[in-house]
Design a protein around this motif. Structure first.
Motif, short mmCIF file in Angstrom:
data_model
loop_
_atom_site.label_atom_id
_atom_site.label_comp_id
_atom_site.label_asym_id
_atom_site.label_seq_id
_atom_site.Cartn_x
_atom_site.Cartn_y
_atom_site.Cartn_z
N LYS A 77 0.81 -1.23 0.00
CA LYS A 77 0.00 0.00 0.00
C LYS A 77 0.84 1.28 0.00
N CYS A 78 2.13 1.15 0.20
CA CYS A 78 2.99 2.34 0.27
C CYS A 78 3.05 3.03 -1.09
N ILE A 79 2.88 4.38 -1.10
CA ILE A 79 2.87 5.12 -2.37
C ILE A 79 4.23 5.77 -2.67
N GLY A 80 5.21 5.53 -1.83
CA GLY A 80 6.60 5.86 -2.14
C GLY A 80 6.97 7.33 -2.18
N VAL A 82 6.26 10.04 -3.61
CA VAL A 82 5.34 11.19 -3.60
C VAL A 82 4.92 11.52 -2.16
N CYS A 83 5.34 10.71 -1.24
CA CYS A 83 4.88 10.86 0.15
C CYS A 83 6.06 11.00 1.12
N LEU A 84 6.56 9.89 1.58
CA LEU A 84 7.69 9.82 2.53
C LEU A 84 7.44 10.56 3.85
N LEU A 85 6.17 10.72 4.21
CA LEU A 85 5.85 11.41 5.46
C LEU A 85 6.37 10.65 6.68
N CYS A 86 6.29 9.33 6.60
CA CYS A 86 6.70 8.51 7.75
C CYS A 86 8.18 8.68 8.05
N GLU A 87 8.98 8.75 6.98
CA GLU A 87 10.44 8.86 7.15
C GLU A 87 10.80 10.09 7.98
N VAL A 119 0.67 9.57 10.44
CA VAL A 119 0.81 10.44 9.26
C VAL A 119 0.61 9.71 7.94
N CYS A 120 0.63 8.39 7.95
CA CYS A 120 0.55 7.65 6.68
C CYS A 120 -0.81 7.87 6.01
N PRO A 121 -0.84 8.48 4.81
CA PRO A 121 -2.12 8.78 4.17
C PRO A 121 -2.69 7.59 3.42
S1 SF4 Z 1 3.64 7.46 5.03
FE1 SF4 Z 1 5.35 6.10 4.51
S2 SF4 Z 1 4.42 4.05 4.38
FE2 SF4 Z 1 2.74 5.53 4.27
S3 SF4 Z 1 2.49 5.82 2.06
FE3 SF4 Z 1 3.85 7.45 2.80
S4 SF4 Z 1 5.91 6.62 2.40
FE4 SF4 Z 1 4.51 4.89 2.31
#
Ligand code: SF4
Ligand code: SF4
Length: 319
Positions: A77-80, A82-87, A119-121
């Motif tokens: 389910k990770c969208i990679g 375009v996101c990276l909020l978790c990191e 935070v994971c959308p």
């Molecule tokens: S928050 Fe992290 S795990 Fe969730 S979609 Fe974004 S990059 Fe992937």
């Protein structure tokens, strides 16, 4: 590999490995399942409490074992990028971006602060478990009172091991009883009797798992020997002989799939009144969840032989 098993609580409140004891006002619940017809009489709502002292190799609810909320990561389910909020929010710098355009989580270094799940959308990282007031949980259970009244059903506490949160289990059962709701429990019994005793006084039905009469084998496959389980079972049967109880054994290939194993447990169950016996067939429905929480499913793709299970069922039913 070190076993991250929970300590067995010895007194009131929750006892941690360091010996510190605290009283919890809320309990950790990881699921509420409605309209079940397999976990006690009638139509029931199952309240799953988190935490278990055992680490059964075949466990189909590995997300139930840790006694507090934890993250689960579904990489699909990770969208990679375009996101990276978790990191960005991880206080342990525990999350890394990979060239597959997904993130990787080091579960071994995770403190389950749950920041990444918040935070994971995409719903790729979620939390298993939340702390809830007993009255709030019973409010939810009570919504199906009509179904319980018609079917003779009610609320079943399950887990994990619900007796590990004995004070919270007691609060749930007292509140359910106060509202006229029938009560049941599914327990592995691996909690000392003095801790579990009062809980049984608020029950209408009990499922009690006994996995093996062989102490050494029990320890090898679950992390603990069976002495506490058998002591709690015998005390429970003697203190509450009227409580309808079903002893259950999950039949697991290579562990307890022999006639001698099943006869020994059957004979113990049959030695008490109001106690019947049932075998549960081994399955691997929970294996995906091991990947989500960063654990390995040790039993691989083993299967239980159909003919053997039928033979063991016959033995379990013999008088
Ligand atoms: S928050 Fe992290 S795990 Fe969730 S979609 Fe974004 S990059 Fe992937
Ligand atoms: S739950 Fe674990 S991976 Fe997620 S932010 Fe906290 S420490 Fe990092």
């Amino acid at each position: 590999m070190a076993i991250d098993r929970a300590p067995i609580p010895l007194g009131r409140g929750t006892t941690f490995a360091c010996g510190r004891e605290v009283r919890v006002e809320k309990g950790c619940v990881f699921n509420i399942q409605k309209y079940s017809v397999h976990d006690g009489p009638g139509i029931r709502t199952i309240v799953y409490l988190k935490g278990c002292p055992l680490r059964c190799k075949w466990c189909c609810n590995p997300e139930s074992q840790l006694e507090k909320p934890q993250i689960a990561y579904n990489i699909e389910k990770c969208i990679g990028d375009v996101c990276l909020l978790c990191e960005g929010v991880c206080p342990r710098h525990n999350i890394a971006f990979m060239d597959t355009n997904k993130v990787w989580i080091d579960h071994g270094n995770c403190i389950n602060c749950l920041q990444c799940a918040k935070v994971c959308p995409a719903g790729a990282i979620i939390s298993y478990g939340e702390y809830r007031e007993a009255s709030d949980v019973v409010d939810e259970v009570e919504r199906d009172l009509t179904f319980y009244s018609r079917s003779g059903g009610g609320m079943t506490l399950s887990g994990g091991e619900p007796l590990l949160q004995a004070d919270y289990a007691l609060a749930l059962l007292k509140e359910a009883k106060r509202r006229g709701i029938n009560t049941a429990i599914e327990t592995c019994g691996c909690v000392p009797w003095k801790r579990a005793e009062e809980v049984f006084s608020y029950l209408d039905y009990a499922f009690f798992d006994i996995k093996s009469m062989d102490a050494q084998k029990h320890k090898e496959w679950t992390g603990w020997d069976n002495s506490v389980v058998l002591d709690t079972f015998r005390n429970m049967r003697e203190a509450y002989p009227e409580l309808k109880t079903r002893v259950r054994t999950p039949v697991v290939p290579g562990f307890n799939d022999t006639e001698d194993d099943i006869r020994a447990i059957r004979d113990l169950a049959r030695s008490y009144p109001n106690t019947d016996y049932e075998l549960l067939r081994y399955h691997r429905y929970g294996t995906t969840k091991y990947t989500f929480i960063g654990k390995e499913y040790e039993l691989g793709d083993q299967e239980l032989d159909d003919a053997l299970f039928e033979r063991l069922k016959q033995i379990s039913n013999e008088e």
